[in-house]
Design a protein around this motif. Sequence first.
Motif, PDB file in Angstrom:
ATOM      1  N   ASP A 308       0.976  -0.960   0.031  1.00 50.48           N
ATOM      2  CA  ASP A 308      -0.092   0.015  -0.049  1.00 50.48           C
ATOM      3  C   ASP A 308       0.918   1.061   0.116  1.00 50.48           C
ATOM      4  O   ASP A 308       1.644   1.550   1.086  1.00 50.48           O
ATOM      5  CB  ASP A 308      -1.100   0.055   1.299  1.00 50.48           C
ATOM      6  N   TYR A 309       1.039   2.047  -1.040  1.00 47.81           N
ATOM      7  CA  TYR A 309       1.525   3.202  -1.138  1.00 47.81           C
ATOM      8  C   TYR A 309       0.930   4.561  -1.024  1.00 47.81           C
ATOM      9  O   TYR A 309       1.441   5.533  -1.443  1.00 47.81           O
ATOM     10  CB  TYR A 309       2.362   3.286  -2.527  1.00 47.81           C
ATOM     11  N   TYR A 310      -0.426   4.210  -0.781  1.00 46.93           N
ATOM     12  CA  TYR A 310      -1.314   5.437  -1.002  1.00 46.93           C
ATOM     13  C   TYR A 310      -1.937   5.886   0.318  1.00 46.93           C
ATOM     14  O   TYR A 310      -2.277   7.197   0.115  1.00 46.93           O
ATOM     15  CB  TYR A 310      -2.385   5.200  -2.089  1.00 46.93           C
ATOM     16  N   THR A 311      -2.356   5.277   1.075  1.00 50.60           N
ATOM     17  CA  THR A 311      -3.443   5.581   2.210  1.00 50.60           C
ATOM     18  C   THR A 311      -2.668   6.261   3.176  1.00 50.60           C
ATOM     19  O   THR A 311      -1.719   6.011   3.994  1.00 50.60           O
ATOM     20  CB  THR A 311      -3.827   3.903   2.942  1.00 50.60           C
ATOM     21  N   LEU A 312      -3.843   7.281   3.571  1.00 53.13           N
ATOM     22  CA  LEU A 312      -3.332   8.314   4.742  1.00 53.13           C
ATOM     23  C   LEU A 312      -4.134   7.952   6.023  1.00 53.13           C
ATOM     24  O   LEU A 312      -3.538   8.820   7.012  1.00 53.13           O
ATOM     25  CB  LEU A 312      -3.554   9.469   4.337  1.00 53.13           C
ATOM     26  N   GLU A 313      -4.958   6.899   5.966  1.00 55.33           N
ATOM     27  CA  GLU A 313      -5.724   6.849   7.304  1.00 55.33           C
ATOM     28  C   GLU A 313      -5.257   5.559   7.908  1.00 55.33           C
ATOM     29  O   GLU A 313      -5.402   4.293   7.514  1.00 55.33           O
ATOM     30  CB  GLU A 313      -7.277   6.847   7.013  1.00 55.33           C
ATOM     31  N   GLN A 314      -4.877   5.781   9.369  1.00 56.60           N
ATOM     32  CA  GLN A 314      -4.446   4.298   9.877  1.00 56.60           C
ATOM     33  C   GLN A 314      -5.543   3.196   9.929  1.00 56.60           C
ATOM     34  O   GLN A 314      -5.166   2.085   9.680  1.00 56.60           O
ATOM     35  CB  GLN A 314      -3.991   4.504  11.254  1.00 56.60           C
ATOM     36  N   GLU A 315      -6.712   3.561  10.345  1.00 59.21           N
ATOM     37  CA  GLU A 315      -7.818   2.853  10.188  1.00 59.21           C
ATOM     38  C   GLU A 315      -8.025   1.692   9.114  1.00 59.21           C
ATOM     39  O   GLU A 315      -8.417   0.587   9.142  1.00 59.21           O
ATOM     40  CB  GLU A 315      -9.143   3.397  10.561  1.00 59.21           C
ATOM     41  N   LYS A 316      -7.561   2.197   7.902  1.00 56.66           N
ATOM     42  CA  LYS A 316      -7.399   1.552   6.595  1.00 56.66           C
ATOM     43  C   LYS A 316      -6.714   0.410   6.372  1.00 56.66           C
ATOM     44  O   LYS A 316      -7.015  -0.539   6.204  1.00 56.66           O
ATOM     45  CB  LYS A 316      -7.569   2.484   5.440  1.00 56.66           C
ATOM     46  N   TYR A 317      -5.309   0.875   7.052  1.00 54.38           N
ATOM     47  CA  TYR A 317      -4.237  -0.092   7.064  1.00 54.38           C
ATOM     48  C   TYR A 317      -4.610  -1.296   8.133  1.00 54.38           C
ATOM     49  O   TYR A 317      -4.404  -2.220   7.796  1.00 54.38           O
ATOM     50  CB  TYR A 317      -3.058   0.427   7.727  1.00 54.38           C
ATOM     51  N   ASP A 318      -5.248  -0.865   9.394  1.00 56.89           N
ATOM     52  CA  ASP A 318      -5.597  -1.721  10.216  1.00 56.89           C
ATOM     53  C   ASP A 318      -6.716  -2.598   9.798  1.00 56.89           C
ATOM     54  O   ASP A 318      -6.519  -3.978   9.876  1.00 56.89           O
ATOM     55  CB  ASP A 318      -6.268  -0.978  11.441  1.00 56.89           C
ATOM     56  N   HIS A 319      -7.770  -2.229   8.698  1.00 54.80           N
ATOM     57  CA  HIS A 319      -8.776  -3.091   8.459  1.00 54.80           C
ATOM     58  C   HIS A 319      -8.010  -4.080   7.312  1.00 54.80           C
ATOM     59  O   HIS A 319      -8.352  -5.378   7.419  1.00 54.80           O
ATOM     60  CB  HIS A 319      -9.909  -2.391   7.533  1.00 54.80           C
ATOM     61  N   MET A 320      -7.076  -3.615   6.649  1.00 53.10           N
ATOM     62  CA  MET A 320      -6.576  -4.432   5.640  1.00 53.10           C
ATOM     63  C   MET A 320      -5.659  -5.531   6.184  1.00 53.10           C
ATOM     64  O   MET A 320      -5.613  -6.840   5.597  1.00 53.10           O
ATOM     65  CB  MET A 320      -5.628  -3.642   4.760  1.00 53.10           C
ATOM     66  N   TRP A 348       7.235  14.182  -0.326  1.00 52.29           N
ATOM     67  CA  TRP A 348       6.304  14.732   0.701  1.00 52.29           C
ATOM     68  C   TRP A 348       5.397  13.593   0.841  1.00 52.29           C
ATOM     69  O   TRP A 348       4.931  13.421   2.164  1.00 52.29           O
ATOM     70  CB  TRP A 348       5.460  16.010  -0.072  1.00 52.29           C
ATOM     71  N   TYR A 349       4.821  12.922  -0.230  1.00 50.12           N
ATOM     72  CA  TYR A 349       4.059  11.855  -0.012  1.00 50.12           C
ATOM     73  C   TYR A 349       4.526  10.661   0.756  1.00 50.12           C
ATOM     74  O   TYR A 349       3.881  10.229   1.600  1.00 50.12           O
ATOM     75  CB  TYR A 349       3.145  11.346  -1.309  1.00 50.12           C
ATOM     76  N   SER A 350       5.637  10.462   0.429  1.00 48.09           N
ATOM     77  CA  SER A 350       6.447   9.313   1.164  1.00 48.09           C
ATOM     78  C   SER A 350       6.346   9.705   2.591  1.00 48.09           C
ATOM     79  O   SER A 350       6.107   8.558   3.448  1.00 48.09           O
ATOM     80  CB  SER A 350       7.897   9.176   0.602  1.00 48.09           C
ATOM     81  N   GLN A 351       6.808  10.822   3.113  1.00 49.98           N
ATOM     82  CA  GLN A 351       6.699  11.224   4.321  1.00 49.98           C
ATOM     83  C   GLN A 351       5.438  11.403   4.916  1.00 49.98           C
ATOM     84  O   GLN A 351       5.403  10.954   6.281  1.00 49.98           O
ATOM     85  CB  GLN A 351       7.486  12.406   4.710  1.00 49.98           C
ATOM     86  N   ALA A 352       4.350  11.336   4.165  1.00 48.93           N
ATOM     87  CA  ALA A 352       3.227  11.549   4.668  1.00 48.93           C
ATOM     88  C   ALA A 352       2.442  10.149   5.031  1.00 48.93           C
ATOM     89  O   ALA A 352       1.920   9.687   5.975  1.00 48.93           O
ATOM     90  CB  ALA A 352       2.131  12.206   3.725  1.00 48.93           C
ATOM     91  N   VAL A 353       2.630   9.076   4.206  1.00 45.15           N
ATOM     92  CA  VAL A 353       2.125   7.799   4.488  1.00 45.15           C
ATOM     93  C   VAL A 353       2.789   7.178   5.271  1.00 45.15           C
ATOM     94  O   VAL A 353       2.284   6.019   6.078  1.00 45.15           O
ATOM     95  CB  VAL A 353       1.747   6.967   2.998  1.00 45.15           C
ATOM     96  N   ALA A 354       4.249   7.164   5.409  1.00 45.46           N
ATOM     97  CA  ALA A 354       5.080   6.192   5.968  1.00 45.46           C
ATOM     98  C   ALA A 354       4.712   6.123   7.654  1.00 45.46           C
ATOM     99  O   ALA A 354       4.532   4.991   8.073  1.00 45.46           O
ATOM    100  CB  ALA A 354       6.449   6.536   5.766  1.00 45.46           C
ATOM    101  N   PRO A 355       4.472   7.402   8.388  1.00 48.73           N
ATOM    102  CA  PRO A 355       4.368   7.186   9.837  1.00 48.73           C
ATOM    103  C   PRO A 355       2.985   6.400  10.106  1.00 48.73           C
ATOM    104  O   PRO A 355       2.798   5.671  11.035  1.00 48.73           O
ATOM    105  CB  PRO A 355       4.218   8.495  10.360  1.00 48.73           C
ATOM    106  N   VAL A 356       2.116   6.626   9.116  1.00 51.14           N
ATOM    107  CA  VAL A 356       0.671   6.190   9.329  1.00 51.14           C
ATOM    108  C   VAL A 356       0.773   4.546   9.217  1.00 51.14           C
ATOM    109  O   VAL A 356       0.236   3.851  10.067  1.00 51.14           O
ATOM    110  CB  VAL A 356      -0.379   6.771   8.410  1.00 51.14           C
TER     111      VAL A 356
END
Length: 377
Positions: A308-320, A348-356
């Motif tokens: 997943d290279y795109y998602t910005l919301e942790q709950e979506k990662y959790d669900h997956m 910018w986008y790399s740094q936005a998605v990585a911590p989440v």
Amino acid sequence: MPSIRLTGDIAHIMEGTRAQAADLNLTLAEDGFPVAVTIRKGPLEVLTEAESGAIFCGSRAEFFRGLTMLAARFDERPFRVRETPALDLLGAMLDCSRNAVPTMEAAKTFLRRLSRMGYNAVLLYTEDTYEVPGQPYFGYQRGAYSRDELMQMDKYAAMFGIELVPCIQTLAHLECVLRWQEYADVRDIDNILLVDEPKTYELIRDMFCQMAKSLHSRRINIGMDEAHMLGLGKHLERYGYQDRMQIMLRHYRRVIDIAHEFGYEPMMWSDMFFRLATHGEYYTDGELVVDPSIRNIVGNDVTLIYWDYYTLEQEKYDHMFDSHKKICDKLAFAGGAWKWEGLCPNSWYSQAVAPVAHRSCCRSGIQQVIITAWGDN
């Protein structure tokens, strides 16, 4: 330029240290600043006093992360830094199949840089860009790595405690080799191999054999992603329409069995199991319904990689991650360093998605994370 002298548990790290010294702006000398190295369990720790320093680390890979911190803060003495790794495997995937195959020198530079950041695995993404005996069109005119070159890279990576992991394709993404008439018998449609064809599995066995002889790692990524038209070409003409999930599972089982013949512990991208179960979707918001027979066939013979290279919301990662656990217990995660949009990376986008994504990995108990650096698009 700081001058240091390493003492202690150093026999297995000196060759790599000499290779890293120039990049770190360090020199090694008998009269240099003494730094004692201790291999131990526990966090990575780097400390210095006025006249001496120490690095406490759990592995060769951790040592080079510690050496980098020492070099960066050498003029700040005294100092003390401690890091506790959150992962067992932190890997970066280098795309060696699209737009350019890195030269040996470029690959070595990449390995040294990743070593300084604490990575302990590098995955070489090679669709057809490695030579395979008996397969003259494999990597033809594409700059394919020879066995000797792979062995050289493997040895170089090992100096820094980096595991060099082969990443091949055993189902789709093989357009550059399947375009040749030589492979007409094993082509289903587009870039997809023909499942259930004996010649297909002879080719796959040749792939495994070459990688097993070239790289020490017994981890291997077998691909199998984005085979959107699976079973809808020559397979359809030959056998008629069949349940595509069953086609996928039959192929998976045969490839896994071949991998085991060579002592491999395979990993693979997970998207096709989702796409076939949900009629095309990978990132699902709803509850994933999985036939129990799928889990029984997949078993724990593979590590499924949720990418997943795109998602910005942790709950979506959790669900997956929760959805993946319905298929397999052994999971890894692949995020992305967004270098594939053009000449400039989208940092910018790399740094936005990585911590989440990282927070979700910790929440879900994921211990293997790969940062992909694709070269397509």
